[in-house]
Design an enzyme around this catalytic site. Structure first.
Site, mmCIF file in Angstrom:
data_model
loop_
_atom_site.group_PDB
_atom_site.id
_atom_site.type_symbol
_atom_site.label_atom_id
_atom_site.label_comp_id
_atom_site.label_asym_id
_atom_site.label_seq_id
_atom_site.Cartn_x
_atom_site.Cartn_y
_atom_site.Cartn_z
ATOM 1 N N TYR A 1 0.828 -1.207 0.000
ATOM 2 C CA TYR A 1 0.000 0.000 0.000
ATOM 3 C C TYR A 1 0.869 1.266 0.000
ATOM 4 O O TYR A 1 0.632 2.197 -0.774
ATOM 5 C CB TYR A 1 -0.897 -0.038 1.232
ATOM 6 C CG TYR A 1 -1.839 1.115 1.420
ATOM 7 C CD1 TYR A 1 -2.959 1.264 0.618
ATOM 8 C CD2 TYR A 1 -1.622 2.047 2.436
ATOM 9 C CE1 TYR A 1 -3.842 2.321 0.804
ATOM 10 C CE2 TYR A 1 -2.499 3.106 2.639
ATOM 11 C CZ TYR A 1 -3.603 3.238 1.816
ATOM 12 O OH TYR A 1 -4.465 4.287 2.011
ATOM 13 N N LYS B 1 1.075 4.082 -2.913
ATOM 14 C CA LYS B 1 0.659 5.452 -2.622
ATOM 15 C C LYS B 1 1.793 6.461 -2.802
ATOM 16 O O LYS B 1 1.544 7.611 -3.187
ATOM 17 C CB LYS B 1 0.102 5.524 -1.200
ATOM 18 C CG LYS B 1 -1.255 4.855 -1.028
ATOM 19 C CD LYS B 1 -2.316 5.491 -1.907
ATOM 20 C CE LYS B 1 -3.725 5.099 -1.508
ATOM 21 N NZ LYS B 1 -4.740 5.686 -2.410
#
Length: 309
Positions: free
Chosen positions: A168, A172
Site C-alpha cells: 500500500y 501510494k
C-alpha cells in the site's frame, strides 16, 4: 450582492472508488458544488473480492436526492480497456470531463517478510496502475479542451510510514511521483495535478494491521473514529476548482479540522571533499555531518491520527 455560483458549476467529475467512505464523500461533495459526477465503483470488499452494484447506486441516489446529477460506471480501474470505458461513460453522459479523482483502492496488509507476491501485485494494480490508467485515459480529452484537473489520493503510510503496508505504501508513494510527473508534462495544456493524504474512519482504516501493538492499535482506532470521511471532501473540491488557481504538483493532507501542505523531497544537507571519498572517510567525516539531517524512522504510528483538532 448576487451570490457566487457553485464552485464546480458546469463541471464533470470522475470519482473512482465512490461507492463508500472517502470516495462517496468526495462524490457527493462534488455534486453539492455543482458538478455532474461519474461514480466509478465495482463494489468489492476491502481486499478486492466479490462485487456488487449496490454501493455505487447508493451514492447515486444520495446525489440525486440532493438535486445533483450522477451516473454509475461499474468498470474496474485496473485495466486499460476499462479505464477507457470510464472516460467514455463521462463523455456519453455529460459531454466532457473536467476532473478526475483517483480514490479507488484495496488493502491486503501483511508484514513485509510475509507479504505474498499476489497481494503486492493486486494492491499496486488498483492503486498505482489504476491511477495511471484512468488518468491516462482522460488525458486526451484534457489535451483537446486545454484544461483539466487531477486529484490523487495518497496516504500517510506512504509519506510517513506504516506497519504491515509495504504494498500500500509503495503504491501510494508511487502516486505522488505520478502526480508530479503529470503536473510537469500536462501543464502546457493547463492541466493541474495534486495529491491529498486523507484521514478518516472508513472500512479501510478499520482493517487490522498484523503485528501491530494492541494498545497502539486501539489508540489509533479511537482517534480515527472521531474523523468522518466528509472532512476530506472540501479540500478535494477546492483543488478541483478554478479557485485553486495554478496550484499543481503539491501534496496535501487532511486531519479532521487541519489541512497540511507536505514538504517534498529536497536535499537536507550535503558534504563534499576534494578528491572524493573512501568508506573510511565517509564513516569518520561525512556520515556524522549527514546524520544530523536525517529524519528518524517513526515507529509510533500514523502522525495524522495524533490529537486531531
Amino acid at each position: 450582492m448576487s451570490e457566487r455560483p457553485p464552485m464546480l458549476e458546469g463541471k464533470v467529475a470522475i470519482v473512482t472508488g465512490a461507492g463508500s467512505g472517502i470516495g462517496r464523500a468526495v462524490a457527493t461533495g462534488m455534486a453539492a458544488a455543482g458538478a455532474a459526477v461519474v461514480i466509478v465503483d465495482i463494489g468489492v470488499s476491502v481486499t478486492g473480492e466479490g462485487g456488487s452494484p449496490v454501493p455505487a447506486e447508493q451514492t447515486r441516489m444520495i446525489i440525486e436526492a440532493g438535486g445533483g446529477r450522477a451516473v454509475v460506471c461499474g468498470e474496474t480501474v485496473s485495466r486499460w480497456d476499462s479505464a477507457c470505458r470510464i472516460v467514455e461513460t463521462a463523455l456519453d453522459a455529460f459531454g466532457r470531463i473536467d476532473i478526475v479523482v483517483n480514490n479507488a483502492g484495496i488493502l491486503r496488509n501483511a508484514a513485509f517478510d510475509e507479504l505474498m507476491p499476489e497481494d503486492w501485485l493486486s494492491v499496486i494494480g488498483v492503486h498505482l496502475n489504476g491511477s495511471f490508467l484512468v488518468s491516462r485515459a482522460a488525458a486526451a480529452q484534457f489535451r483537446r479542451q486545454q484544461s483539466g484537473v487531477y486529484v490523487h489520493m495518497t496516504a500517510a503510510s506512504a509519506l510517513i510510514g506504516g506497519e504491515a503496508q509495504a504494498n500500500y505504501a509503495a503504491a501510494k508513494l508511487g502516486i505522488v511521483g505520478l502526480s508530479r510527473s503529470i503536473a510537469i508534462d500536462m501543464r502546457r495544456y493547463n492541466v493541474r495535478s495534486n495529491c491529498v493524504a486523507p484521514c478518516a474512519w472508513t472500512r479501510m482504516t478499520r482493517t487490522p494491521r498484523p503485528g501491530a501493538d494492541e494498545a497502539a492499535e486501539q489508540l489509533r482506532i479511537s482517534r480515527l473514529q472521531q474523523i468522518d470521511p466528509d472532512r476530506n471532501a472540501p479540500l478535494v473540491v477546492f483543488l478541483a476548482s478554478a479557485g485553486s488557481g495554478d496550484v499543481t504538483g503539491q501534496v496535501f493532507a487532511v486531519r479532521r479540522n487541519e489541512i497540511f501542505v507536505m514538504d517534498q523531497s529536497r536535499p537536507a544537507r550535503s558534504v563534499q571533499r576534494e578528491g572524493g571519498w573512501t568508506p573510511e572517510l565517509i564513516r569518520d567525516h561525512a556520515f556524522p555531518a549527514l546524520r544530523n539531517a536525517m529524519t528518524p524512522l517513526d515507529l509510533s504510528g500514523d502522525v495524522f491520527c495524533w490529537d486531531p483538532v
